[in-house]
Scaffold this motif. Structure first.
Motif, short mmCIF file in Angstrom:
data_model
loop_
_atom_site.label_atom_id
_atom_site.label_comp_id
_atom_site.label_asym_id
_atom_site.label_seq_id
_atom_site.Cartn_x
_atom_site.Cartn_y
_atom_site.Cartn_z
N PRO A 38 -12.14 53.91 45.80
CA PRO A 38 -11.92 54.25 46.91
C PRO A 38 -13.22 53.61 47.68
N GLU A 39 -13.91 52.78 47.32
CA GLU A 39 -14.85 51.91 48.18
C GLU A 39 -14.25 50.87 48.82
N LEU A 40 -13.13 50.71 48.45
CA LEU A 40 -12.20 49.57 49.26
C LEU A 40 -12.06 50.10 50.74
N SER A 41 -12.03 49.14 51.92
CA SER A 41 -11.98 49.72 53.22
C SER A 41 -10.29 49.50 53.30
N ASP A 42 -9.80 50.24 54.27
CA ASP A 42 -8.36 50.14 54.69
C ASP A 42 -7.99 48.60 54.96
N THR A 61 -0.45 53.87 57.05
CA THR A 61 0.11 54.30 55.60
C THR A 61 -1.01 54.84 54.84
N ILE A 62 -2.13 53.78 54.68
CA ILE A 62 -3.25 53.86 53.87
C ILE A 62 -3.73 55.21 54.21
N GLN A 63 -3.92 55.50 55.40
CA GLN A 63 -4.84 56.94 55.97
C GLN A 63 -3.94 57.94 55.53
N SER A 64 -2.61 57.99 55.62
CA SER A 64 -1.64 58.99 54.98
C SER A 64 -1.81 59.26 53.47
N ILE A 65 -2.08 58.23 52.79
CA ILE A 65 -2.05 58.54 51.38
C ILE A 65 -3.38 59.12 51.15
N ARG A 66 -4.40 58.68 51.59
CA ARG A 66 -5.86 58.94 51.54
C ARG A 66 -5.83 60.63 51.56
N GLU A 67 -5.24 61.01 52.78
CA GLU A 67 -5.30 62.32 53.25
C GLU A 67 -4.28 63.21 52.57
N ARG A 68 -3.35 62.39 51.79
CA ARG A 68 -2.40 63.08 51.21
C ARG A 68 -1.22 63.94 51.94
N THR A 69 -0.99 63.10 53.13
CA THR A 69 0.08 63.77 54.09
C THR A 69 1.25 62.77 54.14
N HIS A 70 1.32 61.91 53.07
CA HIS A 70 2.50 60.93 53.05
C HIS A 70 3.70 61.81 52.55
N VAL A 103 -27.07 55.82 47.23
CA VAL A 103 -27.38 56.12 45.94
C VAL A 103 -25.85 56.59 45.10
N MET A 104 -25.72 55.81 44.39
CA MET A 104 -24.31 55.86 43.63
C MET A 104 -24.26 56.69 42.43
N SER A 105 -23.24 57.30 42.19
CA SER A 105 -23.14 58.03 40.99
C SER A 105 -22.73 57.09 39.73
N ASP A 106 -22.63 57.54 38.73
CA ASP A 106 -22.46 56.65 37.38
C ASP A 106 -20.87 56.40 37.51
N ASP A 107 -19.94 57.33 37.89
CA ASP A 107 -18.61 57.18 38.10
C ASP A 107 -18.35 56.03 39.35
N GLU A 108 -18.94 56.14 40.47
CA GLU A 108 -19.05 55.32 41.53
C GLU A 108 -19.35 53.73 41.06
N ARG A 109 -20.49 53.58 40.41
CA ARG A 109 -20.89 52.42 39.64
C ARG A 109 -19.85 51.69 38.78
N ARG A 110 -19.40 52.54 38.25
CA ARG A 110 -18.21 51.84 37.29
C ARG A 110 -17.08 51.39 37.91
N LYS A 111 -16.56 51.95 38.98
CA LYS A 111 -15.37 51.59 39.59
C LYS A 111 -16.01 50.43 40.61
#
Length: 257
Positions: free
Chosen positions: A115-119, A132-141, A180-188
């Protein structure tokens, strides 16, 4: 080095109309020397019509004469001013028709696991548009219910090196922001190359999985240390202590009858 148009057809023409070596032709058209030999033997490019590079302004006759006279001479593509900068032209990535239906699944994978990748980065990786990317992020596709996240590298929409470069760029940007990043974000944010160099975490064998808190001793209270009394058969089955004199009267007749 720039390559001529219709490389295989150009190789067919050079094999049929010149005495240039297979190595020289292979270097000029960007093919393997064995492929050029296969063209000469008729095993490769069967039915392909030769494409004259001299008539199509890609090669001069002087270059062909020099290559025929010297086996070490490398053919040079004729300079075309109209093609200057064409290889650096920027634009959306071309996606074959057979893979375009899988593009939303790859976008969903990138949105979910990176999720850190930009559109803009996602659009450059898989060749899509920001709406298209925005609709998938918002789950409106329109087809979001039937979509499954699939790695774009496995689908052939981008290279692993390109994905790692985008992830590293996002990691550098996140580090520069100082958030500040969480462990899950740091792994991604770790690229595939870096994750493969990490030490593997110890895993619980599947045979004892789920038994981490299982103990054979039961509870830890003091009552468990005390020895249980030995029970006989009568006490175990809770048999009532009967009296033979109560069941039978003096005449020997059972009062129950």
């Amino acid at each position: 080095m720039a390559k001529p148009l219709m490389t295989k057809a150009t190789a067919v023409w050079l094999v049929d109309n010149t005495t240039i070596s297979f190595k020289q032709i292979a270097d000029f058209v960007g093919m393997h020397e064995l492929e050029i030999q296969g063209i000469a033997d008729g095993d490769v490019a069967a039915g392909v019509k030769g494409f004259d590079p001299v008539a199509n302004n890609q090669l001069t006759q002087d270059e062909i004469d020099k290559a025929e006279a010297n086996p070490l001479h490398k053919l040079k593509l004729k300079f075309n001013p109209a093609a200057a900068g064409e290889e650096k032209r920027r634009g959306p990535r071309y996606t074959p028709l057979s893979k375009r239906q899988d593009r939303p699944n790859s976008i969903l994978w990138l949105v979910k696991f990176h999720p850190e990748l930009s559109d803009g980065q996602i659009a450059k990786l898989v060749g899509t548009t920001k709406p298209t990317i925005q609709s998938i992020r918002e789950r409106t596709h329109w087809n979001i219910a039937n979509m499954q996240p699939i790695d774009p590298v496995a689908l052939g929409l981008c290279k692993q090196s390109e994905l790692d470069a985008a992830v590293q760029k996002a990691a550098a940007k996140r580090a520069a922001e100082g958030g500040v990043m969480s462990d899950d974000e740091r792994r991604k944010l770790v690229s595939t190359e870096q994750s493969l160099e990490m030490d593997t975490e110890p895993k619980i064998p599947s045979a004892i999985e789920g038994l981490e808190t299982f103990t054979l001793g039961g509870g830890s209270d003091e009552s468990s240390d005390a020895e249980e009394p030995v029970r006989d058969a009568d006490s175990f089955f809770n048999l009532p202590a009967g009296n033979d004199d109560d069941e039978e009267d003096e005449d020997g007749i059972d009062p129950r009858f």
